[in-house]
Design a protein around this motif. Structure first.
Motif, PDB file in Angstrom:
ATOM      1  N   THR A 143       0.841  -1.208   0.000  1.00  0.00           N
ATOM      2  CA  THR A 143       0.000   0.000   0.000  1.00  0.00           C
ATOM      3  C   THR A 143       0.869   1.249   0.000  1.00  0.00           C
ATOM      4  OG1 THR A 143      -1.750  -1.159   1.222  1.00  0.00           O
ATOM      5  CG2 THR A 143      -1.792   1.260   1.255  1.00  0.00           C
ATOM      6  N   ALA A 144       1.899   1.267   0.838  1.00  0.00           N
ATOM      7  CA  ALA A 144       2.795   2.421   0.912  1.00  0.00           C
ATOM      8  C   ALA A 144       3.502   2.648  -0.414  1.00  0.00           C
ATOM      9  CB  ALA A 144       3.809   2.227   2.030  1.00  0.00           C
ATOM     10  N   MET A 145       3.914   1.567  -1.076  1.00  0.00           N
ATOM     11  CA  MET A 145       4.580   1.680  -2.375  1.00  0.00           C
ATOM     12  C   MET A 145       3.694   2.428  -3.368  1.00  0.00           C
ATOM     13  SD  MET A 145       7.193   0.328  -4.487  1.00  0.00           S
ATOM     14  CE  MET A 145       7.727  -1.242  -3.871  1.00  0.00           C
ATOM     15  N   LYS A 146       2.428   2.039  -3.424  1.00  0.00           N
ATOM     16  CA  LYS A 146       1.491   2.685  -4.359  1.00  0.00           C
ATOM     17  C   LYS A 146       1.273   4.154  -3.990  1.00  0.00           C
ATOM     18  CE  LYS A 146      -0.991  -1.622  -5.279  1.00  0.00           C
ATOM     19  NZ  LYS A 146      -2.220  -2.400  -4.989  1.00  0.00           N
ATOM     20  N   LEU A 147       1.138   4.427  -2.710  1.00  0.00           N
ATOM     21  CA  LEU A 147       0.894   5.799  -2.275  1.00  0.00           C
ATOM     22  C   LEU A 147       2.106   6.696  -2.496  1.00  0.00           C
ATOM     23  CD1 LEU A 147      -1.136   5.136   1.004  1.00  0.00           C
ATOM     24  CD2 LEU A 147      -1.988   6.249  -1.070  1.00  0.00           C
ATOM     25  N   PHE A 148       3.297   6.203  -2.175  1.00  0.00           N
ATOM     26  CA  PHE A 148       4.512   6.997  -2.399  1.00  0.00           C
ATOM     27  C   PHE A 148       4.696   7.294  -3.885  1.00  0.00           C
ATOM     28  CE2 PHE A 148       6.425   5.086   1.685  1.00  0.00           C
ATOM     29  CZ  PHE A 148       6.120   6.217   2.421  1.00  0.00           C
ATOM     30  N   ALA A 149       4.398   6.308  -4.740  1.00  0.00           N
ATOM     31  CA  ALA A 149       4.531   6.509  -6.184  1.00  0.00           C
ATOM     32  C   ALA A 149       3.500   7.506  -6.699  1.00  0.00           C
ATOM     33  CB  ALA A 149       4.390   5.173  -6.914  1.00  0.00           C
ATOM     34  N   ALA A 150       2.291   7.450  -6.151  1.00  0.00           N
ATOM     35  CA  ALA A 150       1.210   8.315  -6.634  1.00  0.00           C
ATOM     36  C   ALA A 150       1.263   9.724  -6.055  1.00  0.00           C
ATOM     37  CB  ALA A 150      -0.144   7.681  -6.298  1.00  0.00           C
ATOM     38  N   LYS A 151       1.581   9.842  -4.759  1.00  0.00           N
ATOM     39  CA  LYS A 151       1.486  11.132  -4.069  1.00  0.00           C
ATOM     40  C   LYS A 151       2.838  11.744  -3.709  1.00  0.00           C
ATOM     41  CE  LYS A 151      -1.643  11.554  -0.890  1.00  0.00           C
ATOM     42  NZ  LYS A 151      -2.470  11.365   0.336  1.00  0.00           N
ATOM     43  N   GLY A 152       3.890  10.935  -3.754  1.00  0.00           N
ATOM     44  CA  GLY A 152       5.184  11.411  -3.293  1.00  0.00           C
ATOM     45  C   GLY A 152       5.378  11.082  -1.827  1.00  0.00           C
ATOM     46  N   TYR A 153       6.598  11.284  -1.345  1.00  0.00           N
ATOM     47  CA  TYR A 153       6.923  10.931   0.042  1.00  0.00           C
ATOM     48  C   TYR A 153       6.263  11.887   1.038  1.00  0.00           C
ATOM     49  CZ  TYR A 153       9.586  10.023   4.279  1.00  0.00           C
ATOM     50  OH  TYR A 153       9.931   9.734   5.568  1.00  0.00           O
ATOM     51  N   ALA A 154       6.424  13.171   0.826  1.00  0.00           N
ATOM     52  CA  ALA A 154       5.946  14.151   1.814  1.00  0.00           C
ATOM     53  C   ALA A 154       4.428  14.147   1.940  1.00  0.00           C
ATOM     54  CB  ALA A 154       6.441  15.544   1.434  1.00  0.00           C
TER      55      ALA A 154
END
Length: 199
Positions: A18-29
Motif C-alpha cells: 500500500t505504501a509503495m502505491k501511495l509513495f509513487a502516486a502522491k510522493g513521500y511528503a
C-alpha cells in the motif's frame, strides 16, 4: 510458521504494498501514516509494530524493491554471454521495470531528511548496492576487453545515472519509443560520440 506469525507477515506485506502505491502516486511528503493505515486497513499499532517511522518504512521499501529487481534481472539475463549484450538487455529491462514515480519519491525523501542524516546514509548504502550490481557487468566487460579499462565503480555510476536521467522520457514517450531511445543511448555510450575525421 504459526497462524499469528503468518498474519503478522501478511499485514507487513500489505502495509508495504500500500505504501509503495501511495509513495509513487502522491510522493513521500504528501503520503501520511494515516493514509497508509487507512488504505491498507491496518491500525497505527500494527504499522508501528513493523516500522518505527515513515522513514524506516520507505527504507524497507527501497531495499526490497532494488533487491527483487536485481534478482529478477539476473534470472532474465542468465543466458547472455557478453557484457555488451547484458548492457543492451539491461536498457530494455530498465524501461520495463523501472518505477520512475517511486524513484522521484526517493529523491524527495533524500531532500527532506538530508543526505547526512542516519536515514539518508542508509538510503545511500541501498543505492550503492545498485551501483555495485552494475559494476559487476562493467568488470566483466573490462575483463573481456569489450569495455575500456576505466574505473569500474565510476563507470557503473555513470551508466546508472545515464539511464536514470533518460527515464524521465516516460512523461512524453510510450514504452516502445523509450526502448528505442535507450537502445540508441546504449549504442552511443558504447561507441562514443566522437566522429571519425572526414565523416
Amino acid at each position: 510458521m504459526t497462524k499469528r506469525n503468518y498474519d503478522a507477515h501478511q499485514t507487513k506485506i500489505n502495509i508495504m504494498e500500500t505504501a509503495m502505491k501511495l509513495f509513487a502516486a502522491k510522493g513521500y511528503a504528501d503520503t501520511s501514516i494515516d493514509d497508509i493505515c487507512q488504505q491498507s486497513g491496518s491500525s497505527k499499532g500494527s504499522m508501528y509494530y513493523h516500522f518505527k517511522s515513515k522513514e524506516q518504512l520507505f527504507l524497507a521499501l527501497a531495499e526490497d524493491a532494488f533487491t527483487k529487481s536485481w534478482d529478477h534481472w539476473l534470472e532474465c539475463s542468465s543466458s547472455l554471454t557478453s557484457a555488451t549484450a547484458k548492457l543492451y538487455a539491461y536498457a530494455d529491462y530498465f524501461v520495463d521495470h523501472h518505477n520512475r514515480p517511486l524513484n522521484k519519491a526517493g529523491e524527495e525523501f533524500i531532500a527532506k531528511i538530508g543526505p547526512n542524516s542516519e536515514a539518508g546514509q542508509k538510503f545511500f548504502v541501498i543505492l550503492m548496492r545498485v551501483i555495485d550490481d552494475m559494476e559487476s557487468i562493467v568488470k566483466e566487460g573490462i575483463a573481456a576487453k569489450e569495455f575500456k579499462h576505466e574505473d569500474p565503480k565510476e563507470l557503473a555510476f555513470i551508466i546508472m545515472s545515464y539511464f536514470s536521467g533518460l527515464s524521465d522520457s516516460y512523461l512524453f514517450m510510450n514504452r516502445e519509443q523509450m526502448k528505442q531511445l535507450f537502445h540508441n543511448a546504449t549504442r552511443l555510450l558504447l561507441e562514443g560520440i566522437t566522429s571519425d575525421k572526414g565523416d
